[in-house]
Motif scaffolding. Structure first.
Motif, PDB file in Angstrom:
ATOM      1  N   MET A 118      21.448  28.268  11.491  1.00  4.95           N
ATOM      2  CA  MET A 118      20.247  28.067  12.214  1.00  4.95           C
ATOM      3  C   MET A 118      19.110  29.014  12.662  1.00  4.95           C
ATOM      4  O   MET A 118      19.542  30.291  13.719  1.00  4.95           O
ATOM      5  N   PRO A 119      18.729  29.256  11.834  1.00  7.17           N
ATOM      6  CA  PRO A 119      17.194  29.977  12.365  1.00  7.17           C
ATOM      7  C   PRO A 119      16.638  30.094  13.418  1.00  7.17           C
ATOM      8  O   PRO A 119      15.372  31.025  13.509  1.00  7.17           O
ATOM      9  N   HIS A 325      20.426  31.892  -1.772  1.00  7.73           N
ATOM     10  CA  HIS A 325      21.852  31.146  -1.448  1.00  7.73           C
ATOM     11  C   HIS A 325      21.595  31.367   0.001  1.00  7.73           C
ATOM     12  O   HIS A 325      21.824  31.580   0.722  1.00  7.73           O
ATOM     13  N   ASN A 326      22.531  29.831  -0.062  1.00  8.22           N
ATOM     14  CA  ASN A 326      22.630  28.925   1.148  1.00  8.22           C
ATOM     15  C   ASN A 326      21.399  29.021   2.128  1.00  8.22           C
ATOM     16  O   ASN A 326      21.429  28.834   2.952  1.00  8.22           O
ATOM     17  N   PHE A 327      20.284  28.538   1.104  1.00  5.57           N
ATOM     18  CA  PHE A 327      19.061  28.673   2.315  1.00  5.57           C
ATOM     19  C   PHE A 327      19.206  26.738   2.359  1.00  5.57           C
ATOM     20  O   PHE A 327      19.085  26.162   1.128  1.00  5.57           O
ATOM     21  N   LYS A 328      19.172  26.710   3.465  1.00  2.00           N
ATOM     22  CA  LYS A 328      18.346  24.894   3.894  1.00  2.00           C
ATOM     23  C   LYS A 328      17.134  24.734   4.648  1.00  2.00           C
ATOM     24  O   LYS A 328      17.554  25.386   5.467  1.00  2.00           O
ATOM     25  N   ARG A 337      18.017  21.028  13.564  1.00  2.00           N
ATOM     26  CA  ARG A 337      18.712  21.919  13.672  1.00  2.00           C
ATOM     27  C   ARG A 337      19.487  21.838  12.855  1.00  2.00           C
ATOM     28  O   ARG A 337      20.738  22.395  12.178  1.00  2.00           O
ATOM     29  N   ALA A 338      19.433  21.627  11.240  1.00  3.77           N
ATOM     30  CA  ALA A 338      20.015  21.029  10.123  1.00  3.77           C
ATOM     31  C   ALA A 338      19.051  21.971   9.007  1.00  3.77           C
ATOM     32  O   ALA A 338      19.729  22.832   8.041  1.00  3.77           O
ATOM     33  N   ASP A 339      18.761  22.939   9.429  1.00  2.68           N
ATOM     34  CA  ASP A 339      18.125  24.588   8.485  1.00  2.68           C
ATOM     35  C   ASP A 339      19.117  25.311   8.944  1.00  2.68           C
ATOM     36  O   ASP A 339      20.179  25.859  10.015  1.00  2.68           O
ATOM     37  N   ARG A 340      18.970  26.280   7.346  1.00  2.00           N
ATOM     38  CA  ARG A 340      19.734  27.360   7.588  1.00  2.00           C
ATOM     39  C   ARG A 340      19.327  28.146   6.759  1.00  2.00           C
ATOM     40  O   ARG A 340      19.043  28.146   5.519  1.00  2.00           O
ATOM     41  N   ILE A 341      19.282  30.017   7.630  1.00  2.00           N
ATOM     42  CA  ILE A 341      19.199  30.511   6.338  1.00  2.00           C
ATOM     43  C   ILE A 341      19.628  32.150   6.862  1.00  2.00           C
ATOM     44  O   ILE A 341      20.013  32.023   8.016  1.00  2.00           O
TER      45      ILE A 341
END
Length: 455
Positions: A118-119, A325-328, A337-341
Motif C-alpha cells: 500500500m503506497p 509489474h505488481n502495480f494496482k 487500501r486496495a492500491d499496491r505500488i
C-alpha cells in the motif's frame, strides 16, 4: 527550496529550482499529443508509438543493479548502513526500499524493491505525472456563469482551488450584466455534470466522507469538505450576488446548463503546475481525486475512478516506459487500501522529472515535494519529521512525498548523497505495529542515511 545540484554537466537538475541546461523541445503541440493519447487508448495496438526510451526497461521495475565493488566508497557505506537499518524493528517485517543513482540510472541498493505494498499518498506521484502529461503544466480549469430563462447557472469546471474571492469576481461581472439588462432578480442553479454522481473507490469506505475526502464533484469553493460541494458553492455565489444588489429567489438547485444559455462570466484557475505543487506539499486528497477525473477527460475517458486510473497506467507504461509489474491503482489520492505500488515503481516515477527531456512537463512534481523540516508541509516540524538525533542532520536536504494510512507509511524522494550525486529513493512499510511517529522517525533515518549525513 534550499538544496541545489552540483554544477557538473551530468548533474544539472535541482529539486525545487530551475534546471541549468537548455530547455528540451516539446514533442509537438499539446493538443496533438492528447489526440495521439486518446487514439492510443482507443487502439491498444497503436499505443506503442507513444512510448519513449526508458531508463528502466527491466521487467522488475529497476535499472541495472550496480555490483557492490563498482560503487564508490560513499555509496558502499550507504548501502551497508541501509542493509542494517531497513531491519529496524520499528518498521516491522513488511518493508521495502530502493535507492537509484539519478545520473547513471542504476540501482545502488534495494530491499524487496519489487514487492507491491500500500503506497498511501505516494500514489499522488503517479496521479501528478499523468495529469501534467495529459493536460500540460500550463492548463487552467474554468468555472463559468451562464444565463437563460431568468436563471444564472454556476458551471463547475473541475477547479478544486476555486475560492470565495473567485466567486466574488464571477458575481460582480454577472450582476453588472444583469443590471445592464434591467434585471435585479434571478434564480440560481449549479451545474456539476462534468463529473458523474460521486461513488466510493474500491478500497474506500464511507467513513472517509467528508473530512478525509469529499465526494468528488466538479464544483467546490474554498476546498470545503462537505457532502455536497456544488450546492455549497452555489450558496456562496448567492451571497456574493446579494452583496452586489442582486436578489435570488428560491433555493439553489442542481441543473444542467442549456446550450442556448448566454455566457456572462468565467474564472480561470492558476496553472496546473501550481495546483500540483500545492497538492503535493499538503498531500491534498481532494485535489488529487479531481485531477484524476480531469486527466481522464483530457484523454477522452469517463471522469471516473476507472477512467482516470486507466489513463495513469497508460501514461506511466506507454509514454514513459515505467514498469507496472505488481502495480494496482484504484484512486488518485492513495486512500484506497486496495492500491499496491512497489517501491521500485515509485522511484521510477520520481526519477522522470529529474531527466532533462521531461523537465518542462514534470518539473512541478519535484518543485512540489515537501522539504525535510519545511514548516507548512507534510515534512514540517509540526508533523514531527526529521527531528530525532539521527535525522536532524538532513533538515533542508531531503525532498520527499510522504504517505500515511492506518497500517501503511511511505517516504519517496530525492537527496544528494555524500558523494554529491542525486539519489532517488523510496521506502514503504505495511503492517508495522510500532507507534506511527516512531515509524516515521525510522523512515526519516533511512532518508538521512541516503543523504550520508547519518553515518
Amino acid at each position: 527550496m534550499t538544496e541545489t545540484a552540483a554544477t557538473t554537466p551530468e548533474n544539472t537538475f535541482s529539486p525545487g529550482g530551475r534546471r541549468r541546461h537548455r530547455r528540451p523541445r516539446r514533442n509537438g503541440a499539446g493538443t496533438e499529443f492528447r489526440r495521439a493519447l486518446v487514439l492510443a487508448l482507443a487502439v491498444p495496438a497503436a499505443s506503442g508509438a507513444l512510448a519513449g526510451p526508458s531508463a528502466f526497461a527491466a521487467q522488475e521495475g529497476v535499472g541495472t543493479t550496480t555490483k557492490t565493488h563498482d560503487l564508490d566508497a560513499d555509496d558502499q557505506q550507504m548501502a551497508k548502513n541501509l542493509k542494517t537499518r531497513i531491519l529496524d524493528q520499528r518498521l516491522g517485517s513488511k518493508v521495502s526500499g530502493v535507492v537509484l543513482d539519478a545520473d547513471s540510472n542504476t540501482t545502488v541498493w534495494g530491499h524487496h524493491a519489487s514487492t507491491a505494498l500500500m503506497p498511501a499518498s505516494n500514489a499522488k506521484l503517479a496521479t501528478s505525472t499523468a495529469a501534467l502529461t495529459v493536460l500540460g503544466p500550463q492548463h487552467r480549469f474554468t468555472t463559468k456563469v451562464v444565463y437563460g430563462h431568468g436563471t444564472l447557472t454556476l458551471v463547475g469546471g473541475g477547479d478544486r482551488t476555486l475560492t470565495t474571492a473567485g466567486l466574488a469576481e464571477l458575481a460582480k461581472t454577472a450582476s453588472a450584466g444583469l443590471k445592464a439588462a434591467g434585471r435585479t432578480t434571478v434564480k440560481v442553479t449549479v451545474d456539476d455534470s462534468l463529473f458523474p454522481e460521486p461513488t466510493l473507490a474500491k478500497g474506500w469506505n464511507d467513513g472517509y466522507y467528508p473530512d478525509t475526502v469529499a465526494p468528488v464533484r466538479a464544483l467546490v469553493v474554498d476546498g470545503r469538505g462537505v457532502q455536497d460541494t456544488s450546492i455549497d458553492a452555489g450558496q456562496v455565489f448567492v451571497k456574493q450576488l446579494a452583496a452586489h444588489g442582486v436578489t435570488v429567489t428560491g433555493d439553489v438547485t442542481r441543473a444542467t446548463a442549456r446550450p442556448t444559455d448566454v455566457p456572462v462570466a468565467q474564472h480561470k484557475s492558476a496553472p496546473l503546475s501550481n495546483i500540483v505543487h500545492t497538492m503535493l506539499k499538503h498531500s491534498d486528497n481532494d485535489i488529487a481525486e479531481t485531477l484524476l477525473r480531469m486527466t481522464a477527460l483530457g484523454a477522452g475517458r469517463p471522469a471516473t475512478f476507472e477512467g482516470g486510473t486507466e489513463v495513469v497506467r497508460h501514461v506511466l507504461s506507454r509514454v514513459y516506459g515505467v514498469s507496472l509489474h505488481n502495480f494496482k491503482l484504484y484512486d488518485g489520492s492513495g486512500l484506497s487500501r486496495a492500491d499496491r505500488i512497489p517501491a521500485a515503481t515509485l522511484a521510477q516515477i520520481l526519477e522522470l522529472p529529474a531527466q532533462p527531456r521531461h523537465a518542462h512537463t514534470l518539473g512541478s512534481v519535484l518543485d512540489g515535494l515537501p522539504v525535510s523540516g519545511e514548516a507548512g508541509s507534510t515534512l514540517g516540524p509540526e508533523y514531527g519529521r526529521f527531528d530525532d538525533a539521527n535525522s536532524t542532520c538532513a533538515v533542508g536536504k531531503v525532498h520527499a512525498k510522504t504517505g500515511t494510512l492506518t497500517g501503511a507509511i511511505a517516504l519517496s524522494g530525492l537527496t544528494q548523497g555524500k558523494d554529491g550525486k542525486w539519489k532517488v529513493f523510496s521506502f514503504v512499510e505495511n503492517g508495522a505495529t510500532a507507534d506511527p511517529n516512531a515509524i516515521k522517525d525510522a523512515m526519516d533515518d533511512l532518508a538521512a542515511t541516503v543523504n550520508g549525513c547519518y553515518q
